[in-house]
Design a protein around this motif. Sequence first.
Motif, mmCIF file in Angstrom:
data_model
loop_
_atom_site.group_PDB
_atom_site.id
_atom_site.type_symbol
_atom_site.label_atom_id
_atom_site.label_comp_id
_atom_site.label_asym_id
_atom_site.label_seq_id
_atom_site.Cartn_x
_atom_site.Cartn_y
_atom_site.Cartn_z
ATOM 1 N N HIS A 213 36.929 -21.499 1.072
ATOM 2 C CA HIS A 213 37.862 -22.257 0.229
ATOM 3 C C HIS A 213 37.694 -23.761 0.450
ATOM 4 C CE1 HIS A 213 41.537 -23.464 -1.814
ATOM 5 N NE2 HIS A 213 41.914 -24.095 -0.718
ATOM 6 N N SER A 214 37.614 -24.154 1.726
ATOM 7 C CA SER A 214 37.452 -25.582 2.036
ATOM 8 C C SER A 214 36.138 -26.122 1.478
ATOM 9 C CB SER A 214 37.510 -25.798 3.547
ATOM 10 O OG SER A 214 38.755 -25.352 4.063
ATOM 11 N N MET A 215 35.074 -25.341 1.599
ATOM 12 C CA MET A 215 33.789 -25.791 1.073
ATOM 13 C C MET A 215 33.820 -25.905 -0.446
ATOM 14 S SD MET A 215 31.845 -26.385 3.625
ATOM 15 C CE MET A 215 30.282 -26.513 2.777
ATOM 16 N N SER A 216 34.555 -25.010 -1.090
ATOM 17 C CA SER A 216 34.666 -25.099 -2.552
ATOM 18 C C SER A 216 35.360 -26.394 -2.962
ATOM 19 C CB SER A 216 35.439 -23.889 -3.085
ATOM 20 O OG SER A 216 34.760 -22.694 -2.805
ATOM 21 N N VAL A 217 36.410 -26.757 -2.243
ATOM 22 C CA VAL A 217 37.116 -28.004 -2.548
ATOM 23 C C VAL A 217 36.190 -29.200 -2.358
ATOM 24 C CG1 VAL A 217 39.023 -29.495 -1.833
ATOM 25 C CG2 VAL A 217 39.362 -27.020 -1.989
ATOM 26 N N ILE A 218 35.413 -29.194 -1.276
ATOM 27 C CA ILE A 218 34.474 -30.294 -1.026
ATOM 28 C C ILE A 218 33.450 -30.389 -2.148
ATOM 29 C CG2 ILE A 218 32.643 -31.097 0.516
ATOM 30 C CD1 ILE A 218 34.216 -29.878 2.835
ATOM 31 N N GLN A 219 32.947 -29.248 -2.572
ATOM 32 C CA GLN A 219 31.933 -29.242 -3.623
ATOM 33 C C GLN A 219 32.487 -29.779 -4.941
ATOM 34 O OE1 GLN A 219 31.611 -26.838 -6.397
ATOM 35 N NE2 GLN A 219 29.728 -27.871 -7.086
ATOM 36 N N PHE A 240 27.129 -38.531 -3.250
ATOM 37 C CA PHE A 240 28.086 -37.489 -3.598
ATOM 38 C C PHE A 240 27.388 -36.263 -4.162
ATOM 39 C CE2 PHE A 240 31.380 -40.894 -3.593
ATOM 40 C CZ PHE A 240 32.291 -40.273 -2.756
ATOM 41 N N ASP A 241 26.330 -36.487 -4.957
ATOM 42 C CA ASP A 241 25.573 -35.349 -5.498
ATOM 43 C C ASP A 241 24.925 -34.548 -4.374
ATOM 44 O OD1 ASP A 241 26.307 -36.036 -8.040
ATOM 45 O OD2 ASP A 241 24.467 -37.175 -8.467
ATOM 46 N N ASP A 242 24.374 -35.255 -3.369
ATOM 47 C CA ASP A 242 23.783 -34.558 -2.232
ATOM 48 C C ASP A 242 24.830 -33.743 -1.476
ATOM 49 O OD1 ASP A 242 21.326 -35.581 -2.837
ATOM 50 O OD2 ASP A 242 21.465 -37.267 -1.413
ATOM 51 N N ILE A 243 26.021 -34.326 -1.327
ATOM 52 C CA ILE A 243 27.106 -33.602 -0.647
ATOM 53 C C ILE A 243 27.470 -32.341 -1.433
ATOM 54 C CG2 ILE A 243 29.535 -33.712 0.020
ATOM 55 C CD1 ILE A 243 29.110 -36.684 0.613
ATOM 56 N N ALA A 244 27.559 -32.476 -2.773
ATOM 57 C CA ALA A 244 27.883 -31.318 -3.605
ATOM 58 C C ALA A 244 26.810 -30.244 -3.500
ATOM 59 C CB ALA A 244 28.059 -31.759 -5.066
ATOM 60 N N ALA A 245 25.522 -30.661 -3.480
ATOM 61 C CA ALA A 245 24.430 -29.697 -3.358
ATOM 62 C C ALA A 245 24.491 -28.972 -2.020
ATOM 63 C CB ALA A 245 23.088 -30.406 -3.532
ATOM 64 N N ALA A 247 27.135 -28.500 -0.192
ATOM 65 C CA ALA A 247 28.291 -27.607 -0.223
ATOM 66 C C ALA A 247 27.970 -26.326 -0.984
ATOM 67 C CB ALA A 247 29.491 -28.314 -0.843
ATOM 68 N N ARG A 248 27.248 -26.439 -2.124
ATOM 69 C CA ARG A 248 26.884 -25.241 -2.874
ATOM 70 C C ARG A 248 25.964 -24.343 -2.070
ATOM 71 N NH1 ARG A 248 26.896 -28.931 -7.268
ATOM 72 N NH2 ARG A 248 24.694 -29.402 -6.957
ATOM 73 N N THR A 249 25.002 -24.962 -1.367
ATOM 74 C CA THR A 249 24.110 -24.166 -0.522
ATOM 75 C C THR A 249 24.895 -23.454 0.571
ATOM 76 O OG1 THR A 249 22.306 -25.733 -0.914
ATOM 77 C CG2 THR A 249 22.090 -24.252 0.967
ATOM 78 N N SER A 250 25.831 -24.169 1.195
ATOM 79 C CA SER A 250 26.648 -23.565 2.249
ATOM 80 C C SER A 250 27.486 -22.424 1.696
ATOM 81 C CB SER A 250 27.552 -24.624 2.884
ATOM 82 O OG SER A 250 26.783 -25.662 3.465
ATOM 83 N N LEU A 251 28.020 -22.591 0.474
ATOM 84 C CA LEU A 251 28.799 -21.514 -0.140
ATOM 85 C C LEU A 251 27.939 -20.276 -0.377
ATOM 86 C CD1 LEU A 251 31.072 -23.369 -2.724
ATOM 87 C CD2 LEU A 251 31.818 -21.976 -0.793
#
Length: 417
Positions: A213-219, A240-245, A247-251
């Motif tokens: 859930h936390s990772m989804s919010v970050i993404q 920010f795009d790198d952070i989103a990417a 986060a998606r990989t971590s999800l």
Amino acid sequence: MTRARRAPRHSRRTIALVGLWTVTVGLYSVFVPVHAALYGTPPALAFLLGAGVCGALPLSIARPRTAIVVFCAAVLIVPLVTDTALAATAPWPWSVPATLAFVGLVGLVTGIRGARPGLLLLVLALVASLTAPLLRPDIIETENVAATATADLIVTASVAVAAFLLALLIASRLRIGVELTREREHSALEESRRALIEERTRIARELHDVIAHSMSVIQVQASTARYRLPSIDDTAAAEFDDIAATARTSLSEMRRMLGVLRTEDQAVELAPQNGIDDIPSLVETIRRAGVDAGLSLVGMDSATSAPTAVQIAAYRIVQESLSNAVRHASGNGVTVQLQADAVALRIRVRNAAAAEAQDRGAGHGLRGMRERAEVLGGSLSAGPAPDGAWVVDAALPLTGGRDDSPSPASAPPKENP
């Protein structure tokens, strides 16, 4: 759960050896005078043959083959040294002490070493006793000796065969009992391992759901940053795009891990996880079941914003503590106390006058509660109180890091059942 203590194995063995030596000495003390007086055996030879016949009993424990050889040699010689004039006055070729020793030795060898050594002893001893009449025709030709010798051989053989079969039956029953006990212990061990693994898997799934859930919010926040904050430059937007990417990989990794943790018979939990706000309804459910349950909440305003993992752990700890109280000491009152401050949430579940029953029932649930607390950097203790009650104390940090505050037992909230 505590069980009645069994006698140590070495103590039982000592008692058995003492009993065996007592029987051996008793038979020996009868064998020597009987053969010296009733069969005319020279006293020195009676002592020696008696040692071979009776001494084979304890010897069979350590050296069964040697015991078989010594016994068969002795029972072959014993009827050969009988006085011809006295042969008709007592059982021959087997005397009563020799028959008793034979039966006991067959039972021992068969029960301890198995059917083959027991059958070997039975056959060799009977053959040795049958050889005596062939080597002493002078005794057989004596009046009525042939008939009494035949009856003596039949009785001895029948009793020895019965002892052999009985020993086989008892040994088989004991072996089956040992195997059943071993299987029960193995099943109990496997059950305990399964329960522990299931509880750890459940904890891991709950933590996964919180982290996902936390990772989804970050993404989501990182992906929409360039649209929500038009003033950021291209470099910051790229970050920010790198952070989103990431986060998606971590999800994606988290979803793969969830697939490993969940088995086919475990449905996906779609309902929200229970938290601190659900504890009052949990206590009310226990109360409706007939348990005298009380609840005390102190300073819970600071716990409303507690991390989701802490709220889940708090609910599970209270739930497991109440379940143990109902399961192992249902006739006693239970008090649940929660106290929160800026640092930690303290939980105390007290079951009055039920320490002994709870101690017998404490097992994997207690271990699972402790692991829940420790994985969050908290602590949990459970045990009897001075007044005999069973108390579960837990401290869960509401901030990052481990809780270095005093133990929950040092400052319990005021009870208000």
